[in-house]
Design a protein around this motif. Structure first.
Motif, short mmCIF file in Angstrom:
data_model
loop_
_atom_site.label_atom_id
_atom_site.label_comp_id
_atom_site.label_asym_id
_atom_site.label_seq_id
_atom_site.Cartn_x
_atom_site.Cartn_y
_atom_site.Cartn_z
N LEU A 92 31.00 39.92 59.20
CA LEU A 92 30.56 41.03 60.05
C LEU A 92 29.05 41.13 60.04
CD1 LEU A 92 32.90 44.05 59.33
CD2 LEU A 92 32.21 43.28 61.57
N PHE A 93 28.48 41.06 58.84
CA PHE A 93 27.04 41.22 58.75
C PHE A 93 26.31 40.08 59.46
CE2 PHE A 93 22.92 40.68 56.67
CZ PHE A 93 22.39 41.91 56.94
N PHE A 94 26.82 38.86 59.28
CA PHE A 94 26.13 37.75 59.92
C PHE A 94 26.29 37.78 61.44
CE2 PHE A 94 25.88 35.90 55.70
CZ PHE A 94 24.56 35.51 55.73
N THR A 95 27.39 38.38 61.91
CA THR A 95 27.60 38.43 63.35
C THR A 95 26.81 39.56 63.98
OG1 THR A 95 29.84 37.76 62.79
CG2 THR A 95 29.41 38.31 65.09
N PHE A 96 26.85 40.72 63.34
CA PHE A 96 26.27 41.90 63.99
C PHE A 96 24.95 42.33 63.36
CE2 PHE A 96 30.87 42.15 64.62
CZ PHE A 96 30.91 42.21 66.00
N ARG A 97 24.57 41.78 62.22
CA ARG A 97 23.33 42.14 61.53
C ARG A 97 23.32 43.60 61.12
NH1 ARG A 97 20.60 38.41 59.08
NH2 ARG A 97 21.68 36.59 59.84
N THR A 98 24.48 44.19 61.02
CA THR A 98 24.57 45.56 60.53
C THR A 98 25.98 45.76 60.01
OG1 THR A 98 24.46 47.90 61.05
CG2 THR A 98 25.14 46.43 62.83
N LEU A 99 26.15 46.74 59.16
CA LEU A 99 27.50 47.04 58.68
C LEU A 99 27.94 48.44 59.07
CD1 LEU A 99 27.47 45.39 55.15
CD2 LEU A 99 28.70 44.65 57.16
N ASN A 100 27.07 49.15 59.81
CA ASN A 100 27.44 50.49 60.26
C ASN A 100 28.55 50.39 61.29
OD1 ASN A 100 25.50 51.54 58.69
ND2 ASN A 100 24.59 52.79 60.30
N PHE A 101 29.52 51.30 61.19
CA PHE A 101 30.60 51.29 62.17
C PHE A 101 30.03 51.39 63.59
CE2 PHE A 101 33.06 53.50 58.62
CZ PHE A 101 33.55 52.32 58.16
N SER A 102 29.16 52.39 63.78
CA SER A 102 28.65 52.61 65.13
C SER A 102 27.83 51.41 65.60
CB SER A 102 27.79 53.88 65.15
OG SER A 102 26.82 53.80 64.14
N GLY A 103 27.04 50.83 64.66
CA GLY A 103 26.22 49.68 65.03
C GLY A 103 27.07 48.49 65.44
N VAL A 104 28.16 48.28 64.70
CA VAL A 104 29.04 47.15 65.02
C VAL A 104 29.74 47.39 66.36
CG1 VAL A 104 31.14 45.94 64.32
CG2 VAL A 104 29.43 46.49 62.62
N PHE A 105 30.29 48.59 66.51
CA PHE A 105 31.09 48.84 67.71
C PHE A 105 30.22 48.84 68.97
CE2 PHE A 105 33.88 51.48 64.66
CZ PHE A 105 34.41 50.31 64.15
N ALA A 106 28.94 49.23 68.81
CA ALA A 106 28.08 49.27 69.99
C ALA A 106 27.84 47.87 70.57
CB ALA A 106 26.75 49.92 69.62
N GLN A 107 27.96 46.85 69.70
CA GLN A 107 27.66 45.50 70.17
C GLN A 107 28.89 44.78 70.69
OE1 GLN A 107 25.36 43.26 67.24
NE2 GLN A 107 24.76 45.20 66.34
#
Lengths: 638, 474
Positions: A195-210
């Motif tokens: 998840l981190f390598f894909t989205f560069r964040t682990l925040n729920f909102s940060g991941v879902f926004a992308q």
């Protein structure tokens, strides 16, 4: 008037209070005599519950439904920025209320139940630590905090399963739970890393926004969801990682109620529901979840029919009910999964506490063949147990009916076959639950006369939580009273801020179909109860004693399909054989030799270098001057 | 210049004041009443340490010769903490009969070196710097020879003074070249005019030699083995922690300011020396059985690690260095403190094998030593882990991957020998382990400060954040 945004500022107290309780009890253990540690623990949990409740009410008046609360910046190294944030939204509030509310009742119950245990204080310290971790798990605003809580509850589960550590079997059970969960956690960790390598964040909102950048069944998303699923399978005891849960019944009964029925085992369901947007992009994974849920629900239910230990029956029924929640997740109706999770928390906690009350009354007896006729002697326990049994079997208007019905309707909308299988599982649930009820409470007492003379209804500390849970088991269904009965599906609407269902809740089904299906299932249920009544009360049939050989299928079922033996044969034995025969050689010749020669060479070098250090000062001066010249040369000429 | 400008020199003035007070106390007490000087000195030092943390003005004095900035004040405070712990730890040792008559000598010499270090850190030109350096070095030679009737101790003193004379000579030669080519000894002027002419490069290397001697970087480290072993334990701990820390501080300041023009060049020099120092220090330490020598050599290897932060050259790197020294003070002094306590109580038992089964008899001391060694090795969650972690981050940030690999390998090697005493204490069985003894109050206070430091500095990220906010500007 407390507004939502104001009260949320104190959300950090919710996990912190029970943690403080843990510290207080651990550090002042010697000073805490009698019930005091239980009272402290319960008081702190009730404060958490109160704050959660305040937040819930404040939120329902508020236009803002979801607030992220930044506590401090936790990790901030290079690209890795992980703030310590709590997320207060409908889903987390729902979970917080269950964890702190049901947790509080079980804490109170435990004061009465564990009173004579010599490690009373330690027990409550662990329970508080567990509550704190579980609350952190459901409140974290990113996957890392969720994982922190995840590991915390795993640790507490381990400690509490092996609470009576003087019994070797219990220790083995604790170890098994630990290892099985570790397998799941490995998947979870890998999922987080990916998840981190894909989205560069682990925040729920940060991941879902992308997520809009990904197409359905994108391979990265599928892999991530599969890895998260592995974590969820371990925690929520689904096939193939389910065998630890029945063994976990070795822990004290309140532990089984809190950790292994109401809260911790639902963490996997929470994880998937929380990531609903992520899973919606991976229909492939959803199908796998559906298949696993269905198989687990049926598989565990069949085993439940032939168990004779009261807690084992309940354990397999938990596995089976968790399977239903997975079915709901797999169908993409996350809100139904959370609904069933909620009602299940009520009636399963009640069943376990009831079992605890029975075991307490019979001074530790757990074999249902040695019970019977307890209806008169334990009236409160009987009544509450009956309510819970009706609820779990899915009789209207008890809570389990509504939540299970919602799942079955969604299943019918997808494919009638899934509905049929689901219904079949529900009927088996009904059968083994009534088998349990009839064997325990009806007919004559089958234990020793000595036990009989001791039977007594439990004190108020034990029975009051039972009554409250019984009320919740009855009315819990109205939380999400379905539209077909003129309800508003309140919980589903409430949760819609946090969850996005993949499929709509059986919306495209004709009302008449829905009525017919309900009627069919209720009819079948009545038939099953009659069957069980005839078998266990009229004919007074008893499960065979351990010494009597069984026919093939009963034997297969009462031995739990030999899954433990299969795992033993497939994994443990080859591993032991390898570690006994192959690894020693490999270790000696390859690993040890490499490591040792590295060490030996370093030692040899150390010996050589030490010679330089002879104490001769003119050599020291010489070395310094050489150093100066060396540096001048490399800098001026290279 | 106004009178209140002297407030900028608060640390130096206060230290001078307490030196004078101790001197007066020494003159006016009878020979058999000298013991009272111990608590007096410790309390005075504690006051100075606390006063040092009060907010203070910043600015320059004497036309830029003396500079006070927040960062430099922080460094001085860190050194004060170190000196205070050494004071406390020395208390029980100074009580022995041999040291009866030279109690104040110890404190006076130590305070003078501390004054020298403070001036050195605050220096704004090479003259002030040199003055501070010499004041910080020469009294240490006297301290090393403190047990003047012991051959080893006097040998240590002689060796230290000889080698330091040589390195000072080389350093002065370097400074004269700098003055010769630039025409000024002020840091700000030098930094602007400094180039990469051969003479200037040579001057830098000469200067570097002087600093390398103080920090004990290979191959200028050879004196340390004999001096550390010969000197009394408390002097050794002071030498390996506070004295080294001061040199690291000023050196890192000068590298990024005065010598910034030739950064590419000194980074290469540092790269090589850091790698060699870590490795050789480890190789030395691995074979030591005497714990005092063992710690002395491990401190050489630690110097190599500290240089990682300097090479980074970034603000993060500088903050990491300052933070690491702070952590290192607590960890190393904690380890030395336990060893000194055991050595005093057991009649000089300092060998690794003497520690077999110590956990059974003296659990508190064993746990303290374990914690300190864990911190030195960089095992989480003790402060040392974060110290190393930040140093490594600073190097990684600048892309020195090879150096980082070497550093990590060395950390693994160091793990081996740092765990040897732990193994001895907890696992090894002994026929006769050192019997239980009660430490006196001073020792306990010293060790408690160290343990608290290791734990608090590790967990309170505020401290690192605060150091980071101090701009490294001069």
């Amino acid at each position: 008037m407390v507004t939502f945004s104001n009260i949320v500022k104190y959300a950090w107290l919710v996990p912190l209070l029970p943690f403080a309780g843990f510290l207080i009890i651990i550090f002042f253990s010697r000073l805490l005599k009698g019930k005091s540690s239980g009272i402290i623990a319960s008081a702190l949990i009730s404060l958490s519950f109160l704050i959660s409740l305040l937040m819930f009410f404040a939120q329902s008046d508020s236009a803002v439904k979801s607030i992220t609360l930044n506590i401090f910046s936790w990790l901030d190294v290079g690209a890795l920025k992980i703030p310590f944030e709590l997320l207060i939204d409908p889903l987390s509030l729902n979970m917080m209320l269950i964890v702190s509310g049901v947790g509080l009742l079980i804490h109170v119950f435990s004061i009465g139940y564990m009173l004579h245990d010599e490690r009373f204080n330690t027990f409550f310290a662990y329970m508080n630590l567990f509550s704190a971790s579980m609350l952190l798990l459901v409140m974290g605003a990113n996957y890392l905090i969720l994982f922190m809580g995840w590991e915390g509850v795993g640790l507490c589960s381990y400690l509490l399963i092996g609470f009576w550590f003087k019994n070797d079997l219990y220790n083995l059970a604790a170890r098994k739970a630990f290892v099985m969960n570790r397998i799941g956690d490995l998947g979870f960790i890998l999922g987080i890393i990916l998840l981190f390598f894909t989205f560069r964040t682990l925040n729920f909102s940060g991941v879902f926004a992308q997520l809009s950048a990904f197409t359905p069944n994108n391979s990265t998303i599928v892999i991530i969801t599969l890895l998260l699923l592995v974590g969820a399978l371990g925690k929520s005891a689904q096939i193939p990682l389910f065998t630890w849960l029945p063994d976990a019944m070795a822990g004290p009964t309140p532990v089984s109620a809190l950790i292994h029925a109401a809260t911790m085992v639902t963490a996997g369901i929470y994880l998937i529901a929380r990531s609903s947007l992520l899973f919606n992009l991976a229909p492939f994974t959803l199908d796998i979840i559906l298949a696993i849920g269905l198989i687990t629900a049926l598989f565990a239910a069949t085993i439940g029919i032939y168990q004779n230990d009261i807690k084992k029956v309940l354990a397999y029924s938990t596995v089976s009910q968790l399977g239903y929640m997975f079915i709901a997740l797999g169908l993409g109706v996350y809100s139904s999964a959370i609904f069933h999770l909620t009602t299940h928390a009520f009636f399963k906690a009640l069943l376990f506490l009831g079992a605890g009350s029975i075991i307490h009354a019979l001074s530790g007896e757990q074999d249902i063949r040695k019970m019977g006729g307890l209806k008169k002697k334990l009236p409160i326990t009987f009544l509450t147990f009956l309510i819970a049994t009706l609820a779990i079997s899915g009789f209207p208007p008890f809570s389990g009916f509504f939540s299970k019905d919602e799942i079955l309707m969604a299943a019918f909308a997808r494919n009638p076959l899934i509905y049929v299988l689901g219904l079949f599982g529900a009927l088996m649930t009904c059968f083994y639950m009534f088998r349990l009820l009839f064997l325990v409470f009806y007919n004559q007492f089958r234990g020793t006369p000595e036990q009989e003379s001791h039977i007594h209804e439990s004190p108020a500390l034990i029975s009051v939580p039972l009554i409250i849970l019984a009320i919740l088991s009855v009315v819990g269904g109205f939380l999400n009273f379905p539209e077909i009965f003129g309800g508003k599906a309140a919980q589903a609407n409430f949760l819609s801020v946090s969850l996005t269902n993949y499929a709509s809740n059986a919306g495209h089904m004709a009302v008449s179909t829905e009525w017919i299906l309900m009627a069919v299932s209720v009819l079948f249920l009545l038939f099953i109860v009659a069957f069980a009544y005839n078998r266990f009360i009229k004919q007074k049939m008893l499960p065979a004693g351990d010494e009597i050989p069984l026919a093939f299928i009963p034997k297969l079922l009462s031995n739990k399909y030999y899954v433990d033996e299969l795992y033993n044969w497939l994994i443990v034995m080859p591993y032991t054989a390898l570690s006994e025969k192959v690894f020693p050689k490999m270790e000696l010749n390859i690993i040890d030799k490499t490591v040792n020669s590295f060490g030996e060479y370093t030692m040899w070098l150390g010996e050589k270098v030490r010679r330089i250090q002879a104490g001769n000062i003119s050599f020291y001066v010489f070395a310094m001057v050489t150093g100066v010249i060396f540096f001048i040369i490399i800098n001026l000429y290279f | 210049m106004r009178l209140e400008d002297f407030l900028l020199m608060r640390h130096e003035l206060l230290l001078t004041l307490i030196a004078i007070i101790i001197l007066i106390a020494e003159i006016f007490t009878d020979d058999f009443k000298k013991q009272g000087i111990r608590p007096l000195s410790i309390i005075l030092m504690a006051i100075v340490t606390i006063v040092g943390f009060l907010p203070a003005p910043t600015g320059t004095l004497f036309g830029g010769m003396y500079q006070a900035t927040d960062m430099r004040l922080m460094m001085k405070n860190i050194l004060n903490i170190g000196a205070l712990i050494v004071f406390i730890q020395s208390a029980s040792w100074l009580k022995s009969d041999d040291n009866q008559n030279k109690v104040s000598e110890f404190f006076l010499l130590l305070i003078s070196t501390l004054i020298g270090m403070n001036f050195m850190i605050s220096s704004g030109d090479f003259l002030m710097f040199y003055l501070g350096l010499e004041l910080a070095t020469i009294p240490i030679a006297a301290l090393a020879a403190y047990d003047r009737y012991s051959n080893k101790s006097s040998e240590a003193g002689i060796k230290l003074i000889l080698i330091s004379a040589l390195s000072s000579g080389i350093l002065l030669y370097g400074i004269s070249m700098i003055y010769g080519t630039v025409g000024s000894v002020y840091f700000d002027k030098v930094s602007v005019a400094y180039g990469a002419t051969p003479l200037q490069i040579m001057s830098f290397i000469f200067f570097f030699t002087g600093m390398a001697f103080k920090i004990s970087i290979v191959p200028f480290h050879l004196w340390t083995a004999d001096v550390y072993e010969g000197a009394p334990v408390n002097v050794t701990s002071y030498l390996s922690v506070v004295s080294k820390g001061a040199a690291v501080f000023i050196f890192s300041i000068m590298l990024v300011t005065v010598f910034q023009n030739i950064a590419a060049m000194w980074k290469d020099v540092m790269w090589i020396t850091a790698a060699i120092t870590m490795t050789l220090g480890n190789l030395f330490a691995m074979r030591q059985n005497n714990l005092k020598r063992f710690l002395a050599f491990s401190s050489i290897s630690q110097a190599g690690f500290i240089m990682l932060g300097i090479i980074g050259g970034s603000e993060l790197g500088m903050a990491a260095v300052v933070y690491y020294i702070l952590v290192y003070i607590f960890s190393n002094l904690g380890a030395f403190g336990v060893i000194a306590a055991i050595s005093n109580a057991s009649g000089g038992k300092e060998n690794m094998s003497d520690y077999d089964g110590l956990y059974k008899t003296n659990p508190a001391l064993s746990l303290t030593l374990t914690l300190a060694l864990f911190s030195l090795a960089g095992i989480p969650p003790v402060a040392g882990f974060f110290g190393k972690f930040f140093l490594f981050t600073a190097v990684a940030e600048k892309g020195y991957w090879w150096l980082l690999t070497i550093a990590v390998l060395n950390t693994i090697i160091s793990l081996y020998y740092y765990l040897l005493p732990v193994k001895a204490m907890f696992i090894n069985k002994a026929e006769t382990s050192i019997a239980y003894f009660k430490s006196d109050g001073w020792t306990k206070v010293g060790l408690i400060i160290c343990v608290a430091g290791m734990v608090i500095v590790g967990f309170a990220s505020v401290i690192f954040e605060y150091i980071r906010t101090l701009s490294f500007g001069l």
